[in-house]
Design an enzyme around this catalytic site. Structure first.
Site, PDB file in Angstrom:
ATOM      1  CG  ASN A   1      32.576  41.260  50.551  1.00  0.00           C
ATOM      2  OD1 ASN A   1      32.231  42.730  51.306  1.00  0.00           O
ATOM      3  ND2 ASN A   1      33.798  42.555  49.005  1.00  0.00           N
TER       4      ASN A   1
ATOM      5  CE  LYS B   1      31.045  45.041  47.027  1.00  0.00           C
ATOM      6  NZ  LYS B   1      31.740  45.358  45.632  1.00  0.00           N
TER       7      LYS B   1
ATOM      8  CG  HIS C   1      37.373  43.198  47.597  1.00  0.00           C
ATOM      9  ND1 HIS C   1      37.369  43.979  47.077  1.00  0.00           N
ATOM     10  CD2 HIS C   1      36.760  42.516  48.023  1.00  0.00           C
ATOM     11  CE1 HIS C   1      36.019  44.057  46.567  1.00  0.00           C
ATOM     12  NE2 HIS C   1      36.004  43.150  46.572  1.00  0.00           N
TER      13      HIS C   1
ATOM     14  CD  GLU D   1      35.238  47.287  47.129  1.00  0.00           C
ATOM     15  OE1 GLU D   1      35.026  47.005  48.225  1.00  0.00           O
ATOM     16  OE2 GLU D   1      34.476  46.809  46.116  1.00  0.00           O
TER      17      GLU D   1
ATOM     18  CD  GLU E   1      36.017  39.706  44.055  1.00  0.00           C
ATOM     19  OE1 GLU E   1      35.348  39.364  44.421  1.00  0.00           O
ATOM     20  OE2 GLU E   1      36.708  40.768  44.875  1.00  0.00           O
TER      21      GLU E   1
ATOM     22  N   GLY F   1      30.497  45.730  40.576  1.00  0.00           N
ATOM     23  CA  GLY F   1      30.261  46.773  40.699  1.00  0.00           C
ATOM     24  C   GLY F   1      29.980  47.578  39.934  1.00  0.00           C
TER      25      GLY F   1
ATOM     26  CB  SER G   1      29.337  42.018  37.479  1.00  0.00           C
ATOM     27  OG  SER G   1      29.017  43.258  37.818  1.00  0.00           O
TER      28      SER G   1
HETATM   29  C1  PEP Z   1      32.795  42.327  45.625  1.00  0.00           C
HETATM   30  O1  PEP Z   1      32.497  43.016  45.608  1.00  0.00           O
HETATM   31  O2  PEP Z   1      34.103  41.216  45.523  1.00  0.00           O
HETATM   32  C2  PEP Z   1      32.199  42.276  44.336  1.00  0.00           C
HETATM   33  C3  PEP Z   1      32.108  40.870  43.229  1.00  0.00           C
HETATM   34  O3  PEP Z   1      31.378  42.480  44.364  1.00  0.00           O
HETATM   35  P1  PEP Z   1      29.942  42.636  43.213  1.00  0.00           P
HETATM   36  O4  PEP Z   1      29.731  41.622  42.558  1.00  0.00           O
HETATM   37  O5  PEP Z   1      28.944  43.849  42.904  1.00  0.00           O
HETATM   38  O6  PEP Z   1      30.732  43.058  41.225  1.00  0.00           O
END
Ligand code: PEP
Length: 251
Positions: free
Chosen positions: A9, A11, A95, A97, A167, A173, A213
């Site tokens: 992803n 973003k 997601h 976000e 998630e 992040g 992460s």
């Molecule tokens: C994501 O944006 O779905 C995500 C898991 O981000 P990160 O790997 O940076 O934590």
């Protein structure tokens, strides 16, 4: 056996030249890799040119969002047909976000998931609790709500195509990863609910990804868990070496 899936992803990162350089690097780095399916989800303006670049590479293309109407006066949105016409085969839906910044509700996640499925796109439907919800002992209630609401009214033949991404919002992040045991516990719980909704066979076949992460150094222990079928990767999907190492199953 469920085939692992590693999804990147991006973003709101990468201009077109940067995105082209990233997929060119991934094509080289992942040549011959058969650890699982790989999909990159760039920002929407990059989809069409990246589709060209990815042709024949075995790396699939996904979007980060869609709108659930066919067409119309919906400024700033795009439809399933538009995504398909530029070569997307996957789409990330719900997601955290999108939920927290853009106000997406469980109902919108359901409509988007249903629309993607009807159009023949594979939805990667995101679920997961915030830190506050985890600390208040609400994790499983949140997962139940997200899974039930997201899949509401979706018939079995379409639900079979859904990919769920667990998630935990506190791990996105932040550099904090769920431990493999925490991930496994949540994934097994989600699979059990899918089994209750659609039966054991469908639940057994469904891919449930972990996101939060994920890095080359932690992906191996996560995907070694019996109910973790790959990863949805944010930050580490922006670097060729990191995402390629993850898609190879980790260090
Ligand atoms: C994501 O944006 O779905 C995500 C898991 O981000 P990160 O790997 O940076 O934590």
């Amino acid at each position: 056996m469920r085939r692992p899936l590693f999804a990147g992803n991006w973003k709101m990162y990468k201009t077109l030249p940067e995105g082209l350089a990233l997929v060119r690097g991934l094509k080289t780095a992942l040549k011959g890799n058969d650890r699982g399916d790989v999909v990159v989800c760039p920002p929407a303006p990059l989809l069409a040119p990246l589709a060209e670049e990815l042709k024949g590479s075995g790396i699939a293309l996904g979007a980060q969002n869609l709108y659930f109407e066919d067409e119309g006066a919906f400024t700033g949105e795009w439809s399933c047909a538009m995504l398909k016409s530029v070569g997307a085969t996957y789409v990330i839906i719900g997601h955290s976000e999108r939920r927290s910044i853009f106000g997406e509700t469980d109902g919108m996640v359901q409509k988007k998931t249903a629309k993607a499925l009807k159009a023949g796109l594979i939805p990667i439907m995101c679920v997961g609790e915030t830190l506050k919800e985890r600390e208040e002992g609400e994790t499983f209630a949140v997962l139940l709500r997200h899974v039930r609401a997201g899949l509401a009214g979706i018939p079995e033949n379409l639900a079979a195509k859904v990919v769920i991404a667990y998630e935990p919002v506190w791990a996105i992040g932040t550099g904090k990863t769920a431990t493999p045991a925490q991930g496994q516990e949540a994934h097994a719980f989600i699979r059990k609910e899918v089994a209750r909704l659609y039966g054991e066979d469908l639940a057994h076949a469904m891919r449930i990804l972990y996101g939060g992460s994920v890095k080359p150094g932690n992906v191996k222990d996560l995907v070694a868990q019996s109910d973790i079928d790959g990863a949805l990767v944010g930050g580490a999907s922006l670097k060729v070496e990191d995402f390629a190492a993850i898609a190879r199953g980790g260090a």
